[in-house]
Write a protein that holds these residues in place. Structure first.
Motif, PDB file in Angstrom:
ATOM      1  N   ALA A   1       0.906  -1.112  -0.057  1.00 28.95           N
ATOM      2  CA  ALA A   1      -0.076   0.058  -0.118  1.00 28.95           C
ATOM      3  C   ALA A   1       0.900   1.269  -0.026  1.00 28.95           C
ATOM      4  CB  ALA A   1      -0.960   0.145   1.326  1.00 28.95           C
TER       5      ALA A   1
ATOM      6  N   GLY B   1      -5.041   3.830  -5.306  1.00 24.59           N
ATOM      7  CA  GLY B   1      -5.612   2.839  -6.423  1.00 24.59           C
ATOM      8  C   GLY B   1      -7.294   2.569  -6.393  1.00 24.59           C
ATOM      9  N   MET B   2      -7.844   3.385  -5.475  1.00 22.04           N
ATOM     10  CA  MET B   2      -9.171   3.231  -5.252  1.00 22.04           C
ATOM     11  C   MET B   2      -9.899   4.067  -6.310  1.00 22.04           C
ATOM     12  SD  MET B   2     -10.065   0.853  -3.131  1.00 22.04           S
ATOM     13  CE  MET B   2      -8.477   0.091  -3.005  1.00 22.04           C
TER      14      MET B   2
ATOM     15  N   ALA C   1      -0.719   6.386  -3.074  1.00 18.59           N
ATOM     16  CA  ALA C   1      -1.823   6.331  -3.722  1.00 18.59           C
ATOM     17  C   ALA C   1      -2.464   5.057  -3.511  1.00 18.59           C
ATOM     18  CB  ALA C   1      -1.636   6.737  -5.237  1.00 18.59           C
TER      19      ALA C   1
END
Lengths: 244, 218, 200
Positions: C69, C74-75, C72
C-alpha cells in the motif's frame, strides 16, 4: 578475444578512437571520387539524359536508410539480450543518421521524379514505404528524447524498434497491395549488368562504399559522444549523492 | 482478467468516464467532411469508405492515453502489477476494455453515418465488417503505445507519433475492404489480410506491451 | 513464514539509495522503518513488493507473498466502497469483503461512491484493501497519514490481527503503534558514492 569484449565501453572507446578519422577520410575520398566520376566521366543515359546522375546520391542514401534501421534492430536485440550499453547507445546514435539518409533519399527521389514522371511526388509503393520509414524514425527518436532514465529509454526504444520493424515490413507489403507503382525496378542486384551498365555501375559502387564509411564514421562518433554523455550523467549523479 | 475488463467498463460508463466521447468525435468529423470537400454526393460517396475509416481511427486514438494513465495516477497500476495477474493479462484486459468502449460502438455507428456521406449500399455492411475486424488491432497497438509512454509526463502527443505509423497496415486493408464493398468488388482478400493483422496483433502485442509496462513501472 | 533480505541494495533511477542491507522478520512480527525523508523507505518497500528489481541481493519469499500500500491507494472515485473492495478481492481470488468492511467500520459507507468520501475515510478504504489480498507480508508506506486517533487505533488493531494470524508487516511510519516487532533505522545503510560504482 571475442567480439563481445568490445562491448566494454572503455575498450570500445580505445579501439574506436583512431577509427573515426580513418573512416571519415575514406568516406570523403570515396564520395568525392565517386560523385566526380559519376557526374563528369560517365555518359548521359539514352532515355533519361543527365537526370540519371542523381542515382549516385539517391541509391546509396536509400540503401543506408534501410541498413541503418536494420543496424538499430540488431543493436536493440543485443541490448535486450546481453545488456551491453554500447549497443543501446549505438542504436541511439544510428537513428539521426538513418533519418537524414531517408530524407536525402526522399528529396533526391522527388528531384529525379520531377522530370521523369512529371511530378514531384507520387504515391508509389517505394516512395510511400520510405515516407513510412521516415515516420518510424521520428517516433523512435522522439521516444529516446522523451524518457529521462537512460536504461528505461534504451529498453523502451528497443521494444519499439522490434515491434516497429515487424510493422515496417508489414506496411511495405500493405503498400504494395494498395498501389502497384511506377517506380523502376531494383537498379542494383547481383546481376547488375542487366539493369545498370558498367559505366554507371562502378562509380555507383564507389559512392556506396563512401556512404557506408560515412555512416560508420557518424555512428561511431555519435556512440562515443553518447558514452561520454552517459559518463557525465553518472558523475553528476554521484556528485548529487555526495552532496546529499 | 475479466474482472479488470468489467471494472474498466463500469468506470467508462459512469459519470466522467469519457464513454461516448470517441463516438461523438466520430460523428462531428463525419459531419464536418462535406463542409471541407463540398456537398457533391458523387465525390462524397467516392471518399466515404476511407474517410470513415480515418475518422474511426482518430476517434480510437483520442482515448489511448487514458488506458494506463488514469490507473497510474491513482496508484492502481502499481497494485495491479503486484496482483496475481500476469502483466500480459493486464495489457490484454486493457486492450479488450478499450475496444469494447471505442472500437465496438464505432463499428456499429459507422454504417448509419455512411448514409450521411452517400456511401453506396452494400458498402455499409462491409464498412461495419471491416471495422469490426480491424478495430481490435487498433486497440491492441494503442495499448502497446500507451504502455511505452505511461511513465512520461507529456505522453499524449508522443503516443500519436508512435502509434499512427503502426496503424498503416490496418488502415490500408480495412479501408480497402470498405472501398471494394462499396464499389461492388469482392472484398474477401483484404478482409482476410485485415483479420490476419488483427490476429497477429492479438498474438504478439500483449507481450510487447507487458515488456514496456514492466520497464515503465520500475 | 519468515521474510529474509540479504545484502540488499536498492536504488532509484540507477542510483543506489540503500546498500548491503540485511534483515529477517519472523512470522507474527512487524518491522518499523525509520529515517528522514529521502532515506529510501519507499524505495525499499517498493523493492520488497516486487515493483522494482533490487540492484543487488536477495529477498525471500518473493513478490507473490507481498501486499503493498503506497501513497496512492488505487481506489476508483466512480466506484462504491464495496465495489472497490470486491474488485481487488476478486483479483486476488477471495470472495468475502465483510472482514475488510468491519475492520475500518466502513459498513455504513458501503454503498457510497469513493469520490464522496473524506480523506480519512478514503484512507481507511485503501488500507482495508490489504485484508482482501490474502497475502502474508504487508508493506505499508506511511499508512496513518490523514487518520484520526480512533482510526489509527483501528489500523493498529488490524495490523495486530494480521500479525496474530502469523502475518508479517513492514511499515514506514513515524507513529508508535505499539506493535510487536523491531525498528530498523535507515541511516547506517545509506548508500555512498562508492556504491554507485565506477562510471560506465
Amino acid at each position: 578475444m571475442s567480439l563481445w569484449s568490445y562491448a566494454n565501453p572503455v575498450r570500445f572507446m580505445g579501439a574506436t578512437r583512431p577509427l573515426v578519422p580513418v573512416l571519415g577520410a575514406v568516406a570523403a575520398v570515396c564520395i568525392l571520387v565517386g560523385l566526380a566520376w559519376g557526374f563528369f566521366f560517365t555518359p548521359d543515359d539514352y532515355r533519361q539524359g543527365s537526370t540519371v546522375k542523381i542515382i549516385y546520391l539517391h541509391v546509396p542514401s536509400a540503401l543506408m536508410a534501410i541498413n541503418a534501421w536494420f543496424m538499430m534492430l540488431v543493436a536493440s536485440l543485443v541490448w535486450l539480450i546481453r545488456r551491453h550499453h554500447v549497443s543501446a547507445l549505438a542504436a541511439r546514435a544510428a537513428a539521426p543518421v538513418g533519418v537524414t539518409m531517408t530524407l536525402i533519399a526522399l528529396v533526391t527521389g522527388a528531384v529525379w521524379g520531377s522530370p521523369m514522371w512529371g511530378t514531384w511526388w507520387a504515391w508509389d509503393p517505394r516512395l510511400t514505404s520510405f515516407l513510412i520509414l521516415f515516420l518510424f524514425y521520428l517516433g523512435y527518436i522522439a521516444l529516446w528524447q522523451a524518457v529521462e532514465d537512460p536504461d528505461a529509454a534504451a529498453d523502451l526504444t528497443s521494444v519499439l524498434c522490434l515491434v516497429g520493424s515487424v510493422f515496417a515490413v508489414l506496411s511495405r507489403y500493405a503498400v504494395n497491395f494498395w498501389n502497384q507503382g511506377l517506380h523502376q525496378g531494383a537498379s542494383l542486384s547481383l546481376d547488375a549488368e542487366k539493369n545498370v551498365a558498367d559505366v554507371f555501375y562502378y562509380p555507383l559502387l564507389v559512392c556506396i562504399a563512401g556512404f557506408v564509411a560515412l555512416f560508420a564514421a557518424l555512428v561511431l562518433l555519435g556512440t562515443r559522444t553518447e558514452i561520454r554523455a552517459r559518463r557525465l550523467h553518472v558523475l553528476r549523479l554521484r556528485e548529487r549523492m555526495a552532496d546529499a | 482478467m475479466i474482472r479488470l475488463v468489467a471494472r474498466d467498463l463500469a468506470l467508462a460508463v459512469r459519470a466522467g468516464g469519457g464513454f461516448g466521447l470517441g463516438l461523438a468525435f466520430f460523428l462531428v468529423v463525419t459531419v464536418l467532411v462535406p463542409f471541407g470537400v463540398g456537398p457533391d454526393t458523387a465525390r462524397l460517396g467516392a471518399i466515404a469508405p476511407g474517410l470513415l475509416w480515418i475518422a474511426a481511427l482518430l476517434a480510437c486514438l483520442l482515448s489511448l492515453d487514458r488506458i494506463f494513465a488514469l490507473d497510474r495516477e491513482d496508484g492502481a497500476l502499481d497494485l495491479l502489477a503486484t496482483a496475481p495477474l500476469p502483466m500480459e493479462g493486464i495489457a490484454l484486459a486493457k486492450a479488450a476494455a478499450h475496444w469494447l468502449t471505442t472500437g465496438l460502438p464505432l463499428s456499429l455507428a459507422a454504417a448509419p453515418l455512411g448514409v450521411l456521406l452517400n456511401l453506396a449500399w452494400p458498402g455499409h455492411l462491409w464498412l461495419a465488417a471491416s471495422l469490426l475486424a480491424g478495430t481490435p488491432a487498433l486497440s491492441l497497438i494503442g495499448t502497446f503505445g500507451a504502455a511505452l509512454t505511461v511513465g512520461l509526463r507529456r505522453g499524449g502527443l508522443l503516443i500519436s507519433l508512435l502509434v499512427l505509423p503502426l496503424y498503416i497496415p490496418t488502415l490500408v486493408f480495412g479501408a480497402d475492404v470498405a472501398r471494394r464493398g462499396a464499389e461492388g468488388l469482392d472484398p474477401t482478400t483484404p478482409l482476410a489480410l485485415l483479420a490476419a493483422v488483427t490476429l497477429g496483433c492479438l498474438a504478439g502485442l500483449p507481450f510487447a506491451a507487458a515488456a514496456a509496462l514492466r520497464v515503465s513501472l520500475r | 513464514m519468515t521474510l529474509r533480505a540479504r545484502d540488499l541494495t536498492v536504488g532509484r533511477g540507477g542510483l543506489p539509495v540503500l546498500a548491503r542491507l540485511s534483515f529477517t522478520v519472523e512470522a507474527g512480527r512487524a518491522l518499523i522503518l525509520r529515517g528522514a525523508n529521502g532515506t529510501g523507505k519507499t524505495t525499499l518497500l517498493r523493492t520488497l513488493a516486487g515493483l522494482q528489481a533490487p540492484m543487488a541481493g536477495e529477498i525471500a519469499p518473493g513478490r507473490d507473498a507481498v501486499a503493498y500500500a503506497g501513497h496512492a491507494d488505487g481506489m476508483k472515485a466512480q466506484l462504491t466502497v464495496a465495489e472497490n473492495l470486491a474488485f481487488w478481492a476478486g483479483l486476488h481470488g477471495l470472495r468475502g469483503i465483510d472482514a475488510a468492511l468491519d475492520a475500518f467500520a466502513l459498513r455504513p459507507l458501503e454503498d457510497r461512491l469513493a469520490q464522496h468520501l473524506s480523506a480519512g475515510q478514503r484512507r481507511r478504504l485503501g488500507l482495508a484493501r490489504m485484508l482482501v489480498t490474502g497475502r502474508p507480508v504487508w508493506c505499508l508506506d506511511e499508512p496513518t497519514v490523514s487518520l484520526d486517533a480512533a482510526n489509527t487505533a483501528r489500523f493498529a488493531a488490524m495490523v495486530e490481527g494480521h500479525l496474530a494470524e502469523g502475518g508479517i508487516a513492514i511499515l514506514a511510519t513515524h507513529i508508535d503503534l505499539g506493535l510487536a516487532g523491531d525498528t530498523l533505522d535507515m541511516g547506517p545503510w545509506r548508500a555512498t558514492a562508492l556504491d554507485a560504482g565506477a562510471p560506465a
